[in-house]
Design an enzyme around this catalytic site. Structure first.
Site, PDB file in Angstrom:
ATOM      1  CB  SER A 150      -0.881  -0.028   1.248  1.00  0.00           C
ATOM      2  OG  SER A 150      -1.602   1.181   1.344  1.00  0.00           O
ATOM      3  CB  THR A 152     -10.319   4.805 -15.782  1.00  0.00           C
ATOM      4  OG1 THR A 152     -11.246   4.586 -16.845  1.00  0.00           O
ATOM      5  CG2 THR A 152      -9.276   5.830 -16.208  1.00  0.00           C
ATOM      6  CB  CYS A 167      -8.687  -1.247  11.591  1.00  0.00           C
ATOM      7  SG  CYS A 167      -7.558  -0.739  10.319  1.00  0.00           S
TER       8      CYS A 167
END
Lengths: 395, 145
Positions: A201, A239, A327
């Site tokens: 990431s 895209t 989280c």
């Protein structure tokens, strides 16, 4: 709060490097074409995407056509697990992972369990290192996938990835690693480590948010994850996020130019902070392994105090840290990682994670240790657990 | 996430501490869930709460609700203190995030537990007061370091 905050939450996200922002800007304003278009404006965008793909492939010892851009680490983890499970179902329906994976892996495993797959969650030792013997014993003829994270996001433990890769190869099992905390922080070679799939990431190494990639070894029968156009060789439609991809490539370039240097700086900050805390604050323990540890990670449990109180008080002193995974903060349960390394619940509730970057300073470490000492002291004065402990000591 | 009042009571908690030879002490909660509250009451011969102190292990909301609960019962009669419900504590704090409502329940339980202790010690019965749930915070899997 006075002045700039002391940012010690680089495992949650990092500041986007100015060079990265600069590399992205032209793809918003000038080179805004769609990479799939055939006119020159489109080709310029396509070129940026290809360039980033080549940079990233070269950092892993991979081929450019083995890199698939995603919207981040969670998408890459979801894709790797679900698609591998589906593609290899004819061979078997058994998956092996560890108890300390990120929720992007654990919750995907739970999803697969509801769909008829069996998952073995291998234990870790008290330092948070996956027990290789247990992993070996978990392998069955119908095991199709092993997924073990490269390094843990909470306690920073680096896993024996090369050994796990060798084990997987020996048994003809696919090996996926969630390298979100490790990529661009540690050297990784997909061939030497027998890694078949790897998630990463951008925003964990001073790149932009919302962009990441999945490495998929050539020859794997991995189906498309998003259906639609032919982008990413038909495996991930939509895209391309051209500015994001350009930024990701630039961030990887910057990180690998200074990989050793940055790690060295971080390690010095980390060890200094650990030493300070150990010297100044009684009744605390360092969570995770001392050696096999990410260069940026400090994770402590302070007995008799609770993590959220600690975080709010540190925030008031201008220090950004986290307690368990960011989280996890919405839930009331203590972190699954801290429970897996055997911490009692009350100790797990009192954990504090600080993740440095090469931009932090020793002076900030001094101020942080001082602030923690003050805050922990204050919270302990308020804590009935500490009161009981002190009374017991006096007996 | 927290109201200004909650932040105020968290940063400047009122009545933190212990009362020596308290008339009643109540401890509720469970370290497993991350909250333990202890309330000390000093009750005079007329049944008035002269002083009230607390100690809490828990999140910002747990500290703030303890602090507010002690403020609400101080100087009150036992009967009035019985009316300090979790809702009253929450309202006095301008509300709590939904995941933190249990903290206000804990504050109510802590006051009740301290009153129960007082009633037991003095052999009296307090209208509407139920025996507190067993206190389960002691030493589960405690480790020393």
């Amino acid at each position: 709060m006075k002045g700039n905050p002391i940012y010690l939450d680089n495992a949650a996200t990092t500041k986007t490097a100015p060079e990265v922002v600069e590399a992205m800007l032209p793809y918003f304003t000038e080179q805004y074409g769609n990479p799939s278009s055939i006119y020159a404006l489109g080709s310029a965008a396509k070129e940026a995407v290809n360039r980033a793909r080549k940079i990233i492939a070269s950092t892993l010892g991979a081929q450019a056509n083995e890199i698939y851009f995603t919207a981040g680490g969670s998408e890459a983890d979801n894709w790797a697990l679900v698609a591998a499970a589906e593609a290899y179902a004819p061979k078997g329906r058994h998956i092996i992972t560890s108890k300390i994976e990120h929720h992007a892996v654990l919750h995907t495993c739970e999803y697969l369990e509801k769909r008829g797959y069996e998952v073995t969650y291998v234990d870790v030792d008290e330092h948070g290192i996956v027990k290789l013997e247990d992993l070996k014993h978990a392998i069955r003829p119908d095991t199709i996938l092993i997924s073990v994270m490269f390094a843990n996001n909470e306690i920073g433990t680096i896993q024996p990835i090369k050994e796990i890769g060798a084990l997987a190869k020996e048994h003809g099992i696919l090996f996926h690693t969630d390298a979100v905390q490790a990529y661009a922080h540690l050297p990784i070679h997909v061939d030497e480590m027998n890694i078949d799939m790897l998630s990463a990431s951008g925003h964990k190494f001073h790149g932009p948010k919302g962009i990441g990639f999945l490495y998929i070894r050539t020859g794997l029968k991995i189906r498309s994850f998003l259906h639609g156009g032919q982008q990413e060789r038909g495996r991930r439609a939509g895209t391309e996020n051209v500015p994001g991809i350009a930024g990701l490539g630039r961030a990887a370039e910057l990180a690998f130019e200074k990989l050793g240097e940055n790690a060295e700086k971080e390690r010095a900050l980390r060890d200094y902070l650990i030493e300070k805390i150990e010297k100044e604050i009684p009744h605390c323990r360092l969570n995770g392994d001392r050696e096999q540890r990410l260069s940026n990670n400090v994770n402590y449990s302070f007995r008799f105090v609770e993590g959220e109180s600690l975080l709010i008080m540190l925030d008031m002193k201008g220090i950004c840290a986290s307690s368990g995974s960011a989280c996890t903060s919405g839930s009331l349960d203590p972190s699954h990682v801290l429970l897996a390394i055997g911490l009692p619940h009350e100790t797990a509730h009192g954990s504090l994670r600080m993740t440095v970057s090469a931009e932090n300073t020793m002076e900030e470490m001094d101020r942080t240790a001082e602030a923690i000492k003050e805050t922990v002291g204050r919270l302990r004065e308020m804590s009935p657990l500490y009161e009981d402990f002190i009374k017991k000591e006096k007996l | 996430m927290y109201s200004e009042k909650v932040m105020d009571h968290f940063q400047n908690p009122r009545n933190v501490g212990e009362i020596e030879d308290a008339s009643g002490v109540g401890t509720v909660g469970n370290a497993k869930c991350g909250d333990i509250m202890r309330i000390y009451l000093d009750i005079d011969g007329d049944g008035i709460i002269r002083d009230c102190k607390f100690k809490t292990f828990g999140c910002g909301a747990a500290v703030a609700t303890s602090s507010m609960a002690t403020e609400l019962v101080k100087g009150k009669s036992i009967e009035e203190a019985m009316k300090v419900t979790n809702k009253a504590v929450m309202e006095a704090l301008d509300g709590l995030p939904p995941v933190k409502v249990h903290c206000s329940l804990l504050a109510e339980e802590a006051i009740h537990a301290a009153l129960w202790d007082y009633a037991e010690k003095h052999g009296i019965k307090i209208e509407g007061l139920k025996e507190p749930k067993a206190d389960i915070h002691e030493g589960e899997g405690q480790e020393e370091y």
